[in-house]
Design a protein around this motif. Structure first.
Motif, PDB file in Angstrom:
ATOM      1  N   TRP A 110      14.919  31.653  38.861  1.00  0.00           N
ATOM      2  CA  TRP A 110      14.075  32.661  38.231  1.00  0.00           C
ATOM      3  C   TRP A 110      14.535  32.977  36.808  1.00  0.00           C
ATOM      4  N   ASP A 111      13.597  33.048  35.929  1.00  0.00           N
ATOM      5  CA  ASP A 111      13.848  33.407  34.540  1.00  0.00           C
ATOM      6  C   ASP A 111      12.876  34.527  34.189  1.00  0.00           C
ATOM      7  N   GLU A 112      13.362  35.591  33.576  1.00  0.00           N
ATOM      8  CA  GLU A 112      12.492  36.725  33.262  1.00  0.00           C
ATOM      9  C   GLU A 112      11.392  36.365  32.276  1.00  0.00           C
ATOM     10  N   ASP A 113      11.584  35.314  31.508  1.00  0.00           N
ATOM     11  CA  ASP A 113      10.575  34.891  30.542  1.00  0.00           C
ATOM     12  C   ASP A 113       9.553  33.927  31.144  1.00  0.00           C
ATOM     13  N   LEU A 114       9.739  33.584  32.412  1.00  0.00           N
ATOM     14  CA  LEU A 114       8.836  32.659  33.074  1.00  0.00           C
ATOM     15  C   LEU A 114       7.479  33.328  33.292  1.00  0.00           C
ATOM     16  N   PRO A 115       6.389  32.697  32.820  1.00  0.00           N
ATOM     17  CA  PRO A 115       5.064  33.305  33.007  1.00  0.00           C
ATOM     18  C   PRO A 115       4.707  33.413  34.483  1.00  0.00           C
ATOM     19  N   ALA A 118       2.978  30.452  36.135  1.00  0.00           N
ATOM     20  CA  ALA A 118       3.825  29.330  36.533  1.00  0.00           C
ATOM     21  C   ALA A 118       4.374  29.551  37.942  1.00  0.00           C
ATOM     22  N   ILE A 119       4.743  30.770  38.242  1.00  0.00           N
ATOM     23  CA  ILE A 119       5.276  31.095  39.567  1.00  0.00           C
ATOM     24  C   ILE A 119       4.191  30.893  40.625  1.00  0.00           C
ATOM     25  N   VAL A 120       2.999  31.391  40.352  1.00  0.00           N
ATOM     26  CA  VAL A 120       1.892  31.249  41.298  1.00  0.00           C
ATOM     27  C   VAL A 120       1.545  29.769  41.480  1.00  0.00           C
ATOM     28  N   SER A 121       1.547  29.025  40.399  1.00  0.00           N
ATOM     29  CA  SER A 121       1.235  27.599  40.461  1.00  0.00           C
ATOM     30  C   SER A 121       2.239  26.844  41.333  1.00  0.00           C
ATOM     31  N   VAL A 122       3.511  27.148  41.157  1.00  0.00           N
ATOM     32  CA  VAL A 122       4.553  26.495  41.958  1.00  0.00           C
ATOM     33  C   VAL A 122       4.390  26.846  43.429  1.00  0.00           C
ATOM     34  N   MET A 123       4.099  28.100  43.713  1.00  0.00           N
ATOM     35  CA  MET A 123       3.940  28.518  45.103  1.00  0.00           C
ATOM     36  C   MET A 123       2.748  27.810  45.760  1.00  0.00           C
ATOM     37  N   ARG A 124       1.663  27.662  45.028  1.00  0.00           N
ATOM     38  CA  ARG A 124       0.495  26.969  45.573  1.00  0.00           C
ATOM     39  C   ARG A 124       0.784  25.493  45.799  1.00  0.00           C
TER      40      ARG A 124
END
Length: 128
Positions: A110-115, A118-124
């Motif tokens: 996890w990076d605080e600057d990560l949009p 991007a997190i939702v895309s990875v989870m999907r």
């Protein structure tokens, strides 16, 4: 359990009921790649219907199919074997993705600057 999940995933992705196939082989008879295939179009459908998908995932026939839709045109019941070939291809790609990143690995990366997108895309992409 894994085999049933894979079968359902392939059938859902294909959008066709494999039990409609009567095994006449007309799809295979018209296939231009027939001589180069380990598993022919009607066998793809039969193997998916029976949940025997593992051999298909490892078969060269998966990439020998030209996706020319000749099998679709000849099928008297509208089964569209090419859709099952494409669905197994997608299942293989998803399986390869499982080897790269798992959801439980995300928090330590996890990076605080990560949009957030991007997190939702990875989870999907990587969540089963």
């Amino acid at each position: 359990m894994e085999n049933n999940y894979l079968k359902e995933q392939v059938i859902r992705s294909a959008g066709i009921n494999p039990l409609k196939c009567m095994g006449c082989g007309k799809c295979s008879a018209t296939c231009p790649s027939y001589d180069n295939m380990e598993y022919h179009p009607h066998q793809f459908v039969s193997m998916v219907a029976n949940g025997n998908i593992e051999p298909l995932l490892e078969s060269e026939s998966l990439y020998t199919c030209l996706s020319c839709l000749a099998c679709l045109e000849r099928c008297p019941r509208g089964v569209e074997p090419v859709r099952f070939v494409e669905a197994v291809r997608v299942a293989k790609i998803r399986r390869q993705g499982e080897e790269h990143l798992h959801p439980q690995d995300i928090p330590e990366m996890w990076d605080e600057d990560l949009p957030q997108q991007a997190i939702v895309s990875v989870m999907r992409k990587y969540w089963k």
